[in-house]
Design a protein around this motif. Structure first.
Motif, PDB file in Angstrom:
ATOM      1  N   VAL A 169       0.839  -1.195   0.000  1.00 34.84           N
ATOM      2  CA  VAL A 169       0.000   0.000   0.000  1.00 34.84           C
ATOM      3  C   VAL A 169       0.875   1.247   0.000  1.00 34.84           C
ATOM      4  N   GLY A 170       0.657   2.114  -0.984  1.00 36.31           N
ATOM      5  CA  GLY A 170       1.418   3.355  -1.061  1.00 36.31           C
ATOM      6  C   GLY A 170       0.838   4.423  -0.144  1.00 36.31           C
ATOM      7  N   VAL A 171       1.657   5.396   0.212  1.00 36.00           N
ATOM      8  CA  VAL A 171       1.218   6.500   1.068  1.00 36.00           C
ATOM      9  C   VAL A 171       0.051   7.252   0.432  1.00 36.00           C
ATOM     10  N   ALA A 172       0.013   7.295  -0.899  1.00 35.92           N
ATOM     11  CA  ALA A 172      -1.041   8.035  -1.596  1.00 35.92           C
ATOM     12  C   ALA A 172      -2.426   7.496  -1.281  1.00 35.92           C
ATOM     13  N   LEU A 173      -2.527   6.204  -0.992  1.00 33.17           N
ATOM     14  CA  LEU A 173      -3.825   5.630  -0.660  1.00 33.17           C
ATOM     15  C   LEU A 173      -4.336   6.189   0.660  1.00 33.17           C
ATOM     16  N   LEU A 174      -3.412   6.515   1.553  1.00 36.36           N
ATOM     17  CA  LEU A 174      -3.792   7.121   2.826  1.00 36.36           C
ATOM     18  C   LEU A 174      -4.138   8.593   2.669  1.00 36.36           C
ATOM     19  N   THR A 175      -3.381   9.301   1.828  1.00 47.30           N
ATOM     20  CA  THR A 175      -3.511  10.759   1.755  1.00 47.30           C
ATOM     21  C   THR A 175      -4.439  11.253   0.648  1.00 47.30           C
ATOM     22  N   TYR A 176      -4.960  10.327  -0.187  1.00 42.47           N
ATOM     23  CA  TYR A 176      -5.760  10.846  -1.295  1.00 42.47           C
ATOM     24  C   TYR A 176      -7.033  11.575  -0.863  1.00 42.47           C
ATOM     25  N   PRO A 177      -7.604  11.335   0.348  1.00 39.30           N
ATOM     26  CA  PRO A 177      -8.715  12.196   0.764  1.00 39.30           C
ATOM     27  C   PRO A 177      -8.319  13.665   0.877  1.00 39.30           C
ATOM     28  N   VAL A 178      -7.023  13.935   1.131  1.00 37.27           N
ATOM     29  CA  VAL A 178      -6.561  15.322   1.161  1.00 37.27           C
ATOM     30  C   VAL A 178      -6.541  15.893  -0.256  1.00 37.27           C
ATOM     31  N   LEU A 179      -6.168  15.066  -1.235  1.00 40.65           N
ATOM     32  CA  LEU A 179      -6.239  15.500  -2.631  1.00 40.65           C
ATOM     33  C   LEU A 179      -7.693  15.747  -3.027  1.00 40.65           C
TER      34      LEU A 179
END
Length: 391
Positions: A169-179
């Motif tokens: 799992v990449g960090v982007a999966l965690l942070t994409y709600p911020v995007l």
């Protein structure tokens, strides 16, 4: 980052999110910070005369009937009522492993489907997310104000990370709600079409808007030369109408999905006639006599009748009366014919659009320009309010 609806719309979500702040957090949003205006009266002339709606679909997989009926079809009515921005969220598409060679192809195809379904570029701004660089810049700024605990509570992250495992799992999966929050807040959006699976992300967006407004807006911003009272509007949810949620053809309890392993589970917008007939012929049904809506023991029956209702534009009562005594063989033929008739002009228009690359490129370029005008103004204000040296 969708869907949306139809006629006389819809109840707006009035439930205030209740995401918990860490115990050490000094931030306490003030009641007056939650407002639907983003600038002071002196800037009233800059506020759009109509409310602004933003939505988008990922260019992953093939767009299917659920994407169309649940989102894109509803955008057509929205563009006649609101100021609308509809984009292809290609940055979200790389939160999981993807085929780099297919990404641009899928992005163009998704944009062409938008237009083929009836999105009018003279009424709505149609563009590609990555073509407006402010999305990524604002995401970084917002991430500095986003507590990790908020992201750890996101249900979709929990589910996907559990399936894939921490090592995959990449960090982007965690942070994409911020995007996703960046996508919405950049445009000072009033309304965001959301389905059940995105309500939690919109709640986070609203909380994040409040948080940044409190930390950097108001008097602090004005002392630095900024204009207006808050940096971001706090957007409201635009709830889809009943019947807009399309379920799988192989499981009436699961949402129709691009990621489902079996293509038999969905009707793709570009499926040819014989494929549609075959999928409907083979779709899951039941052994009850007659057809009816809203029987919890018959989820597939309710799903197929709902699809037929929306595709034909009839009322629920009209469809119930027409189909109550039908057997499955007769109804499946009727439904397949209705789907073919409805999708055929979309498919024809899609072929016309994709045969003229310059036309599509021009629309996406102009859409990105219009979007950037709005996004860059918001981003500039945030940079200023957070104390960055002006260029």
């Amino acid at each position: 980052m969708g869907r949306a609806l139809l006629s006389q719309i819809l109840a707006l979500s009035t439930t205030s999110p209740r995401l918990l702040y860490p115990a050490r957090e000094v931030f306490r949003p003030r009641p007056q910070s939650r407002c639907n205006c983003s600038v002071a009266a002196s800037e009233a002339s800059q506020i759009p005369k109509v409310k602004r709606v933003v939505s988008g679909v990922q260019p992953t997989g093939t767009l299917h009937l659920g994407n169309y009926l649940g989102a894109i079809k509803n955008w057509i009515s929205l563009q006649n009522t609101y100021e609308t921005l509809f984009f292809i969220v290609d940055l979200h598409a790389i939160t999981v492993p993807h085929d780099a060679q297919e990404l641009s192809k899928a992005t163009r195809s998704t944009a062409a489907i938008y237009l083929a379904c009836g999105i009018d570029p003279t009424k709505a701004s149609v563009f590609v997310q990555s073509h407006v660089h402010a999305h990524v810049e604002l995401m970084w700024l917002l991430s500095t104000a986003t507590p990790l605990g908020w992201l750890n509570k996101m249900i979709q992250f929990k589910e996907k990370s559990r399936k894939a495992g921490d090592e995959n799992v990449g960090v982007a999966l965690l942070t994409y709600p911020v995007l996703m929050a960046s996508d919405i807040l950049l445009y000072q959006s009033d309304l965001v079409p959301v389905g059940d699976d995105q309500k939690q992300h919109l709640e986070l967006t609203r909380e994040l808007a409040d948080r940044v407004n409190y930390l950097y807006g108001g008097r602090k911003w004005k002392k630095m030369g900024g204009k207006g009272g808050v940096l971001f509007k706090v957007p409201e949810a635009l709830i889809p109408p009943a019947g807009a949620r399309v379920m799988s053809l192989t499981d009436g309890l699961s949402k129709m999905s691009k990621s489902a392993p079996s293509d038999q589970s969905r009707i793709n917008i570009l499926d040819p006639k014989d494929v549609i007939v075959n999928k409907i012929k083979r779709c899951k049904t039941d052994s009850f006599p007659g057809l009816e809506f809203d029987n919890p023991e018959r989820p597939e029956c309710n799903n197929l009748l709902s699809i037929y209702q929306v595709i034909t534009g009839r009322t629920k009562e009209e469809v119930a009366l027409e189909c109550q005594d039908m057997n499955w063989g007769t109804f499946k033929g009727t439904l397949a014919d209705a789907l073919i008739d409805h999708l055929h002009p979309i498919q024809q228009r899609y072929q016309e659009i994709t045969s003229d690359p310059a036309y599509l490129d021009g629309i996406l370029s102009e859409g990105a320009r219009k979007a950037s005008d709005i996004a860059d103004a918001t981003l500039s204000n945030v940079y200023q309010a957070m104390g960055f040296l002006k260029r």
